[in-house]
Design an enzyme around this catalytic site. Structure first.
Site, mmCIF file in Angstrom:
data_model
loop_
_atom_site.group_PDB
_atom_site.id
_atom_site.type_symbol
_atom_site.label_atom_id
_atom_site.label_comp_id
_atom_site.label_asym_id
_atom_site.label_seq_id
_atom_site.Cartn_x
_atom_site.Cartn_y
_atom_site.Cartn_z
ATOM 1 N N HIS A 89 -12.061 16.103 -11.089
ATOM 2 C CA HIS A 89 -10.742 16.113 -11.729
ATOM 3 C C HIS A 89 -10.674 17.218 -12.789
ATOM 4 O O HIS A 89 -9.663 17.908 -12.905
ATOM 5 C CB HIS A 89 -10.458 14.754 -12.368
ATOM 6 C CG HIS A 89 -10.360 13.640 -11.378
ATOM 7 N ND1 HIS A 89 -9.151 13.126 -10.972
ATOM 8 C CD2 HIS A 89 -11.306 12.953 -10.698
ATOM 9 C CE1 HIS A 89 -9.362 12.155 -10.098
ATOM 10 N NE2 HIS A 89 -10.668 12.041 -9.912
ATOM 11 N N ASP A 149 -3.670 14.393 -15.635
ATOM 12 C CA ASP A 149 -4.108 13.791 -14.389
ATOM 13 C C ASP A 149 -3.275 12.541 -14.147
ATOM 14 O O ASP A 149 -2.945 11.806 -15.081
ATOM 15 C CB ASP A 149 -5.589 13.433 -14.533
ATOM 16 C CG ASP A 149 -6.254 13.165 -13.211
ATOM 17 O OD1 ASP A 149 -5.812 12.240 -12.510
ATOM 18 O OD2 ASP A 149 -7.220 13.867 -12.882
ATOM 19 N N THR A 194 -5.016 15.292 -8.900
ATOM 20 C CA THR A 194 -6.133 16.210 -8.746
ATOM 21 C C THR A 194 -7.062 15.889 -7.579
ATOM 22 O O THR A 194 -8.046 16.577 -7.378
ATOM 23 C CB THR A 194 -6.979 16.256 -10.029
ATOM 24 O OG1 THR A 194 -7.423 14.920 -10.319
ATOM 25 C CG2 THR A 194 -6.185 16.794 -11.185
#
Length: 199
Positions: free
Chosen positions: A21, A131, A153
């Site tokens: 991520h 995220d 992500t």
């Protein structure tokens, strides 16, 4: 389209605190920086140290309009013992703390620091790019009246897999019924019904 030199958009980018991520968010942040954005990437202190350890102590120095900040150890809700590991943190506890908004206040404190007008180093924060798993950032953006964008992500393969939760439930494969489902034979079951994904 490049941003005017008289006004720089300051995007705060915050990935989930997991390697893939972070890597995906960093790539996105680099593209925005290339287009003229002022970027602040936010990690946990643990991941920030890991980044410096792998890349070198001064690897994050000297980047104009691209900086890194960290949510300090202890503010992520993990016990002090979790910072001593050189490999990884307790993922389950970290995920639980993210879901329970433990990181909200430290993130708000960081945003206040970044937008402090007495600090003429950075333009005020203009937006938050986070995220998708970091839902507390939406609350932070709403409280501060900032626009926010969620960045998914994960890979296309993972996304296609996530879209199958309903099918997994219908086929009785999820949730797991008992510990026998954790055996290799069960975990190696072939799922060949997902369109576009070869078994």
């Amino acid at each position: 389209m490049a941003i005017s030199l008289h006004y720089k958009v300051h995007a705060v980018c915050i990935p989930s605190p997991f390697q893939s991520h972070i890597k995906a968010m960093l790539q996105s942040a680099k593209l925005l920086h290339h287009k003229g954005f002022h970027i602040t990437c936010v990690n946990t202190e643990f991941n920030h140290r890991c980044f410096l350890k792998s890349r070198g102590h001064h690897s994050l120095d000297g980047l104009p309009n691209f900086r890194f900040e960290a949510i300090p150890d202890g503010r992520d809700g993990l016990p002090a013992s979790s910072y001593e590991s050189s490999t990884t943190q307790d993922m389950y506890s970290l995920c639980e703390n993210i879901i329970n908004d433990v990181l909200l206040q430290p993130f708000l404190d960081l945003l206040a620091k970044l937008s402090d007008s007495s600090n003429n180093v950075n333009p005020a924060v203009s937006c938050i790019i986070s995220d998708d798993f970091m839902a507390f950032t939406i609350t932070a953006a709403q409280r501060l009246g900032l626009p926010s964008a969620l960045f998914f992500t994960i890979s296309a393969c993972s996304f296609k897999g996530l879209k199958q939760f309903q099918t997994l439930k219908e086929k009785g494969l999820f949730p797991l019924k008992d510990e026998s489902c954790l055996k290799k034979e069960y975990l190696d079951s072939v799922m060949d019904w997902i369109p576009g994904m070869a078994a």
